[in-house]
Write a protein that holds these residues in place. Structure first.
Motif, PDB file in Angstrom:
ATOM      1  N   THR A 200       0.830  -1.204   0.000  1.00  0.00           N
ATOM      2  CA  THR A 200       0.000   0.000   0.000  1.00  0.00           C
ATOM      3  C   THR A 200       0.858   1.245   0.000  1.00  0.00           C
ATOM      4  O   THR A 200       2.028   1.224   0.405  1.00  0.00           O
ATOM      5  N   HIS A 201       0.258   2.353  -0.476  1.00  0.00           N
ATOM      6  CA  HIS A 201       0.867   3.682  -0.359  1.00  0.00           C
ATOM      7  C   HIS A 201       0.154   4.508   0.701  1.00  0.00           C
ATOM      8  O   HIS A 201       0.469   5.691   0.869  1.00  0.00           O
ATOM      9  N   GLU A 224      13.505  -3.359   7.586  1.00  0.00           N
ATOM     10  CA  GLU A 224      12.287  -3.756   8.292  1.00  0.00           C
ATOM     11  C   GLU A 224      12.136  -2.832   9.479  1.00  0.00           C
ATOM     12  O   GLU A 224      13.114  -2.531  10.165  1.00  0.00           O
ATOM     13  N   MET A 225      10.917  -2.351   9.710  1.00  0.00           N
ATOM     14  CA  MET A 225      10.733  -1.382  10.789  1.00  0.00           C
ATOM     15  C   MET A 225       9.405  -1.601  11.507  1.00  0.00           C
ATOM     16  O   MET A 225       8.527  -2.309  11.017  1.00  0.00           O
ATOM     17  N   THR A 226       9.286  -0.972  12.660  1.00  0.00           N
ATOM     18  CA  THR A 226       8.022  -0.959  13.389  1.00  0.00           C
ATOM     19  C   THR A 226       7.174   0.193  12.859  1.00  0.00           C
ATOM     20  O   THR A 226       7.695   1.132  12.236  1.00  0.00           O
ATOM     21  N   PRO A 227       5.872   0.178  13.111  1.00  0.00           N
ATOM     22  CA  PRO A 227       5.032   1.315  12.698  1.00  0.00           C
ATOM     23  C   PRO A 227       5.528   2.644  13.268  1.00  0.00           C
ATOM     24  O   PRO A 227       5.437   3.686  12.617  1.00  0.00           O
ATOM     25  N   GLU A 228       6.095   2.604  14.481  1.00  0.00           N
ATOM     26  CA  GLU A 228       6.573   3.829  15.121  1.00  0.00           C
ATOM     27  C   GLU A 228       7.772   4.428  14.381  1.00  0.00           C
ATOM     28  O   GLU A 228       8.023   5.635  14.454  1.00  0.00           O
ATOM     29  N   GLU A 229       8.508   3.576  13.680  1.00  0.00           N
ATOM     30  CA  GLU A 229       9.698   4.043  12.951  1.00  0.00           C
ATOM     31  C   GLU A 229       9.369   4.596  11.566  1.00  0.00           C
ATOM     32  O   GLU A 229      10.268   5.065  10.862  1.00  0.00           O
ATOM     33  N   LEU A 230       8.086   4.530  11.189  1.00  0.00           N
ATOM     34  CA  LEU A 230       7.684   5.015   9.872  1.00  0.00           C
ATOM     35  C   LEU A 230       7.483   6.529   9.936  1.00  0.00           C
ATOM     36  O   LEU A 230       6.387   7.035  10.156  1.00  0.00           O
ATOM     37  N   ASN A 231       8.570   7.275   9.748  1.00  0.00           N
ATOM     38  CA  ASN A 231       8.495   8.735   9.769  1.00  0.00           C
ATOM     39  C   ASN A 231       9.574   9.316   8.867  1.00  0.00           C
ATOM     40  O   ASN A 231      10.540   8.635   8.503  1.00  0.00           O
ATOM     41  N   SER A 232       9.385  10.568   8.501  1.00  0.00           N
ATOM     42  CA  SER A 232      10.246  11.189   7.489  1.00  0.00           C
ATOM     43  C   SER A 232      11.625  11.571   8.012  1.00  0.00           C
ATOM     44  O   SER A 232      12.452  12.066   7.258  1.00  0.00           O
ATOM     45  N   GLN A 237      18.645   7.290   4.761  1.00  0.00           N
ATOM     46  CA  GLN A 237      18.332   8.446   3.946  1.00  0.00           C
ATOM     47  C   GLN A 237      17.412   8.111   2.778  1.00  0.00           C
ATOM     48  O   GLN A 237      16.543   8.904   2.401  1.00  0.00           O
ATOM     49  N   ARG A 238      17.588   6.912   2.184  1.00  0.00           N
ATOM     50  CA  ARG A 238      16.719   6.504   1.072  1.00  0.00           C
ATOM     51  C   ARG A 238      15.267   6.422   1.531  1.00  0.00           C
ATOM     52  O   ARG A 238      14.354   6.875   0.840  1.00  0.00           O
ATOM     53  N   ILE A 239      15.058   5.833   2.704  1.00  0.00           N
ATOM     54  CA  ILE A 239      13.701   5.697   3.244  1.00  0.00           C
ATOM     55  C   ILE A 239      13.154   7.069   3.639  1.00  0.00           C
ATOM     56  O   ILE A 239      11.987   7.400   3.375  1.00  0.00           O
ATOM     57  N   ALA A 240      14.000   7.882   4.259  1.00  0.00           N
ATOM     58  CA  ALA A 240      13.580   9.222   4.660  1.00  0.00           C
ATOM     59  C   ALA A 240      13.132  10.052   3.453  1.00  0.00           C
ATOM     60  O   ALA A 240      12.093  10.734   3.495  1.00  0.00           O
ATOM     61  N   ASN A 241      13.875   9.972   2.362  1.00  0.00           N
ATOM     62  CA  ASN A 241      13.525  10.718   1.146  1.00  0.00           C
ATOM     63  C   ASN A 241      12.170  10.271   0.603  1.00  0.00           C
ATOM     64  O   ASN A 241      11.347  11.087   0.173  1.00  0.00           O
ATOM     65  N   PHE A 242      11.959   8.947   0.592  1.00  0.00           N
ATOM     66  CA  PHE A 242      10.689   8.405   0.110  1.00  0.00           C
ATOM     67  C   PHE A 242       9.541   8.888   0.982  1.00  0.00           C
ATOM     68  O   PHE A 242       8.500   9.340   0.474  1.00  0.00           O
ATOM     69  N   LEU A 243       9.713   8.798   2.282  1.00  0.00           N
ATOM     70  CA  LEU A 243       8.632   9.157   3.211  1.00  0.00           C
ATOM     71  C   LEU A 243       8.347  10.645   3.199  1.00  0.00           C
ATOM     72  O   LEU A 243       7.196  11.069   3.385  1.00  0.00           O
ATOM     73  N   GLN A 244       9.361  11.464   2.963  1.00  0.00           N
ATOM     74  CA  GLN A 244       9.147  12.913   2.901  1.00  0.00           C
ATOM     75  C   GLN A 244       8.210  13.277   1.754  1.00  0.00           C
ATOM     76  O   GLN A 244       7.438  14.231   1.843  1.00  0.00           O
ATOM     77  N   ILE A 246       5.830  11.209   0.522  1.00  0.00           N
ATOM     78  CA  ILE A 246       4.546  10.507   0.569  1.00  0.00           C
ATOM     79  C   ILE A 246       3.738  10.780   1.827  1.00  0.00           C
ATOM     80  O   ILE A 246       2.535  10.626   1.841  1.00  0.00           O
ATOM     81  N   LEU A 247       4.407  11.174   2.898  1.00  0.00           N
ATOM     82  CA  LEU A 247       3.681  11.409   4.159  1.00  0.00           C
ATOM     83  C   LEU A 247       3.001  12.782   4.140  1.00  0.00           C
ATOM     84  O   LEU A 247       3.523  13.722   3.553  1.00  0.00           O
TER      85      LEU A 247
END
Length: 247
Positions: A200-201, A224-232, A237-244, A246-247
């Protein structure tokens, strides 16, 4: 997470290629009973292909996949038996246009499990009430909205009483005002004790339902992360860029 729960899905070092293009590159993942795993990542990262490999809609080139300790790629396996255990809800509903809503839901259990008409009637009534569409039981799919079609697709998947339900971006083809109704049914489904893997997005939904969140990029599981770790402000850095974005 309760580590004593048995592993329902075991994916071991799989590779999937389309011609020479490697779509999944040495991917390993386990999913435990009654666990909800959400897979996120950019388009083209292999998320949907990974789902499709779990019930053999795509064949892997290397590695192994076990469902309840059964190697689903051994030669003697019955693919229909795998798809009874591991069902998928697709982006575009895939309902049978020539069948009523009720018949769409019951055709699988009727053909594959040999249920009686009385059992089929009860099953459809329970599931249609569960997704809030009992009054549509005698309608045909063409008369339904996109959100209603997807709710029927979820009911159809549940009718098989599967061990695992896979959701492949089930809200991506919907008009924005219909997304909430489908996410609500999905949430109720997975919170009711279902083993589920969801691509999902919808990040708020992911945080709400996931036991674990997997980030994929370029055919690999990056983290792999917990829901709490899903933040920008994620440390990767790759994940942070993506989340910035989409969030």
């Amino acid at each position: 997470m309760n580590t004593e729960r048995k592993e329902v899905i075991q994916i071991q070092n799989i590779q999937k290629k389309f011609d020479e293009h490697v779509v999944l590159d040495d991917v390993s993942l386990s999913v435990r009973e009654n666990e909800v795993v959400v897979i996120i990542g950019p388009s083209g990262s292999g998320k949907s292909t990974l789902l499709r490999c779990m019930n053999k809609l795509e064949k892997i080139n290397k590695g192994k996949i076990f469902i309840e300790d059964e190697d689903i790629y051994r030669k003697q396996i019955n693919n229909n038996s795998i798809r009874e255990k591991v069902v998928m809800v697709f982006q575009h509903f895939n309902l049978f246009s020539n069948l009523t809503v009720k018949k769409n839901i019951t055709i699988g259990p009727e053909k594959l499990q040999g249920l009686s008409q009385e059992e089929l009637d009860t099953l459809s009534e329970v599931l249609l009430n569960r997704v809030g569409l009992y009054e549509k039981k005698d309608f045909y799919p063409e008369s339904l909205s996109g959100g209603q079609k997807q709710r029927i697709a979820i009911a159809r998947a549940l009718a098989m009483k599967p061990k695992v339900i896979l959701f492949d971006e089930p809200t991506s083809a919907l008009d924005p005002e219909m997304v909430g109704e489908v996410l609500s049914v999905m949430k109720e489904t997975v919170k009711g004790g279902m083993t589920a893997v969801i691509v999902t997005h919808e990040m708020n939904f992911a945080k709400d339902v996931a036991d674990r969140i997997i980030f994929m990029d370029e055919g690999k599981i990056l983290e792999e992360m917990t829901p709490e770790e899903l933040n920008s402000s994620h440390s990767n850095q790759r994940i942070a860029n993506f989340l910035q974005k989409i969030l």
